[in-house]
Design an enzyme around this catalytic site. Structure first.
Site, PDB file in Angstrom:
ATOM      1  N   SER A 134      56.578  41.646  42.396  1.00 25.20           N
ATOM      2  CA  SER A 134      55.387  41.541  41.542  1.00 25.20           C
ATOM      3  C   SER A 134      55.334  42.811  40.711  1.00 25.20           C
ATOM      4  CB  SER A 134      54.127  41.457  42.409  1.00 25.20           C
ATOM      5  OG  SER A 134      53.024  41.990  41.702  1.00 25.20           O
TER       6      SER A 134
ATOM      7  N   ASP B 267      51.372  38.386  38.032  1.00 29.97           N
ATOM      8  CA  ASP B 267      49.981  38.229  38.469  1.00 29.97           C
ATOM      9  C   ASP B 267      49.063  38.202  37.258  1.00 29.97           C
ATOM     10  OD1 ASP B 267      50.064  38.253  41.388  1.00 29.97           O
ATOM     11  OD2 ASP B 267      50.989  40.226  41.130  1.00 29.97           O
TER      12      ASP B 267
ATOM     13  N   MET C  40      45.456  37.960  35.774  1.00 27.93           N
ATOM     14  CA  MET C  40      44.069  38.185  36.186  1.00 27.93           C
ATOM     15  C   MET C  40      43.158  38.201  34.971  1.00 27.93           C
ATOM     16  SD  MET C  40      44.838  41.215  38.848  1.00 27.93           S
ATOM     17  CE  MET C  40      45.843  40.935  40.298  1.00 27.93           C
TER      18      MET C  40
ATOM     19  N   HIS D 225      51.486  33.532  38.902  1.00 29.18           N
ATOM     20  CA  HIS D 225      50.372  33.368  39.838  1.00 29.18           C
ATOM     21  C   HIS D 225      49.072  33.548  39.061  1.00 29.18           C
ATOM     22  CE1 HIS D 225      48.139  35.488  43.462  1.00 29.18           C
ATOM     23  NE2 HIS D 225      47.523  34.393  43.064  1.00 29.18           N
TER      24      HIS D 225
ATOM     25  N   MET E 178      45.370  33.972  38.620  1.00 30.28           N
ATOM     26  CA  MET E 178      44.101  34.324  39.264  1.00 30.28           C
ATOM     27  C   MET E 178      43.049  34.260  38.176  1.00 30.28           C
ATOM     28  SD  MET E 178      45.535  37.401  41.614  1.00 30.28           S
ATOM     29  CE  MET E 178      47.103  37.402  40.755  1.00 30.28           C
TER      30      MET E 178
ATOM     31  N   PHE F 201      44.144  43.285  43.233  1.00 32.25           N
ATOM     32  CA  PHE F 201      44.797  44.587  43.125  1.00 32.25           C
ATOM     33  C   PHE F 201      46.029  44.679  44.005  1.00 32.25           C
ATOM     34  CE2 PHE F 201      40.366  44.977  42.097  1.00 32.25           C
ATOM     35  CZ  PHE F 201      40.387  45.714  40.919  1.00 32.25           C
TER      36      PHE F 201
ATOM     37  N   GLY G 113      48.720  47.106  46.221  1.00 31.87           N
ATOM     38  CA  GLY G 113      48.575  48.284  47.077  1.00 31.87           C
ATOM     39  C   GLY G 113      47.565  48.160  48.196  1.00 31.87           C
TER      40      GLY G 113
ATOM     41  N   ASP H  41      51.843  36.688  49.804  1.00 35.94           N
ATOM     42  CA  ASP H  41      51.616  37.682  48.753  1.00 35.94           C
ATOM     43  C   ASP H  41      50.538  38.678  49.174  1.00 35.94           C
ATOM     44  OD1 ASP H  41      51.181  39.020  46.373  1.00 35.94           O
ATOM     45  OD2 ASP H  41      50.596  37.254  45.220  1.00 35.94           O
ATOM     46  N   GLY H  42      50.907  39.955  49.240  1.00 36.73           N
ATOM     47  CA  GLY H  42      49.925  41.010  49.469  1.00 36.73           C
ATOM     48  C   GLY H  42      50.225  41.880  50.678  1.00 36.73           C
ATOM     49  N   GLY H  43      50.459  43.166  50.410  1.00 37.26           N
ATOM     50  CA  GLY H  43      50.629  44.132  51.493  1.00 37.26           C
ATOM     51  C   GLY H  43      51.900  43.961  52.297  1.00 37.26           C
TER      52      GLY H  43
ATOM     53  N   GLY I  13      55.027  44.064  45.802  1.00 38.07           N
ATOM     54  CA  GLY I  13      54.732  44.913  44.653  1.00 38.07           C
ATOM     55  C   GLY I  13      54.944  46.376  44.974  1.00 38.07           C
TER      56      GLY I  13
HETATM   57  C1  DX5 Z   1      47.327  40.756  44.376  1.00 33.48           C
HETATM   58  C2  DX5 Z   1      48.580  40.196  43.750  1.00 33.48           C
HETATM   59  C3  DX5 Z   1      49.869  40.580  44.400  1.00 33.48           C
HETATM   60  C4  DX5 Z   1      50.119  42.051  44.476  1.00 33.48           C
HETATM   61  C5  DX5 Z   1      51.235  42.320  45.446  1.00 33.48           C
HETATM   62  O1  DX5 Z   1      46.218  40.190  43.767  1.00 33.48           O
HETATM   63  O2  DX5 Z   1      48.538  38.773  43.755  1.00 33.48           O
HETATM   64  O3  DX5 Z   1      50.965  39.901  43.804  1.00 33.48           O
HETATM   65  O4  DX5 Z   1      50.436  42.603  43.237  1.00 33.48           O
HETATM   66  O5  DX5 Z   1      51.392  43.674  45.505  1.00 33.48           O
HETATM   67  P1  DX5 Z   1      51.398  44.505  46.849  1.00 33.48           P
HETATM   68  O6  DX5 Z   1      52.738  44.271  47.464  1.00 33.48           O
HETATM   69  O7  DX5 Z   1      51.193  45.874  46.371  1.00 33.48           O
HETATM   70  O8  DX5 Z   1      50.278  44.014  47.738  1.00 33.48           O
HETATM   71 ZN    ZN Z   2      50.425  37.500  43.191  1.00 29.53          ZN
END
Ligand code: DX5
Ligand code: ZN
Length: 221
Positions: free
Chosen positions: A7, A34, A36, A65, A67, A142, A144, A174-176, A196
């Protein structure tokens, strides 16, 4: 297919081209974008022109993706800009069946996204038409953020549901995602991993990708 989907949200955009070149060298197949809108989530990222710019210079497939509050409105713009896979949130007010049909009619793969607190049952009525399910392991908005540990059990449950139905639907998370949790996610049934910060913060991205792939026992062909 390489199961690591970088990402680009967390990158310093001044370096984006160089980072994408490293991904190309590392045989990444998909870039995760992503999108947004500042309404569905409290952040604004980038739009179709980013997809178009990447597609014009690189061979990656694009996993978009959304959002955004009105996915039906955005889908055509991203299709025109080169999206290959498109996912949107089941929590939006748009009719999910309509949006899935809209995506698939264009020849793209369709995915439905679930927030960490959305009951898994919400995707059940749509399982037959879907190519993939994206399970958020942080609240969207976000990069991180810290991986929500309960996601592991949710992935396990979702995978069980797919197996019972003999569904070919892929499970994306997806995420963390970090070296510490990726093997557990795979064991729980995840197929694809959006990453990401852990990639963009790495001193050596290529090496980090290899470390992730080693944890998945995935070897480049
Ligand atoms: C969060 C995003 C993710 C994010 C992943 O809203 O959908 O794709 O950027 O990044 P990390 O790996 O930093 O959580
Ligand atoms: Zn995403």
């Amino acid at each position: 297919m390489n199961p690591i989907f970088p990402s680009i949200l967390s990158t310093n955009f001044f370096n984006l081209q160089a980072k994408l070149e490293v991904f190309e060298k590392s045989r990444i197949d998909f870039i995760h974008l992503d999108i947004m809108d500042g309404h569905f989530v409290d952040n604004i990222s980038f739009g179709p022109s980013m997809a178009k710019a990447i597609k014009g210079k690189f061979h990656f497939s694009l996993d978009v993706h959304l959002m955004v509050s009105n996915p039906a409105r955005m889908v055509p713009h991203f299709i025109q800009s080169g999206a290959d896979w498109l996912s949107f949130h089941v929590e939006t007010d748009d009719d999910s069946s309509d949006v899935i049909a809209q995506i698939k009619e264009s020849g793209c793969r369709a995915g439905l996204v679930l927030n960490p607190d959305t009951p898994l049952e919400r995707v059940q009525p749509f399982l037959n038409g879907l190519d993939f399910i994206l399970m958020m392991s942080v609240f969207p908005g976000f990069g991180g953020q810290k991986f929500i540990a309960a996601s592991l059990e949710r992935v396990r449950q979702m995978k069980k549901e797919l197996l019972v139905r003999q569904s070919p639907c892929l499970l994306q998370v997806d995420g963390g995602i970090a070296l510490e949790n990726i093997s557990g996610l795979k064991d729980a049934g995840a197929d694809l991993f959006v990453i990401g910060t852990q990639l963009f913060n790495a001193d050596n991205i290529e090496e980090k990708i290899s470390q992730f792939l080693n944890r998945l026992s995935w070897s480049q062909r």
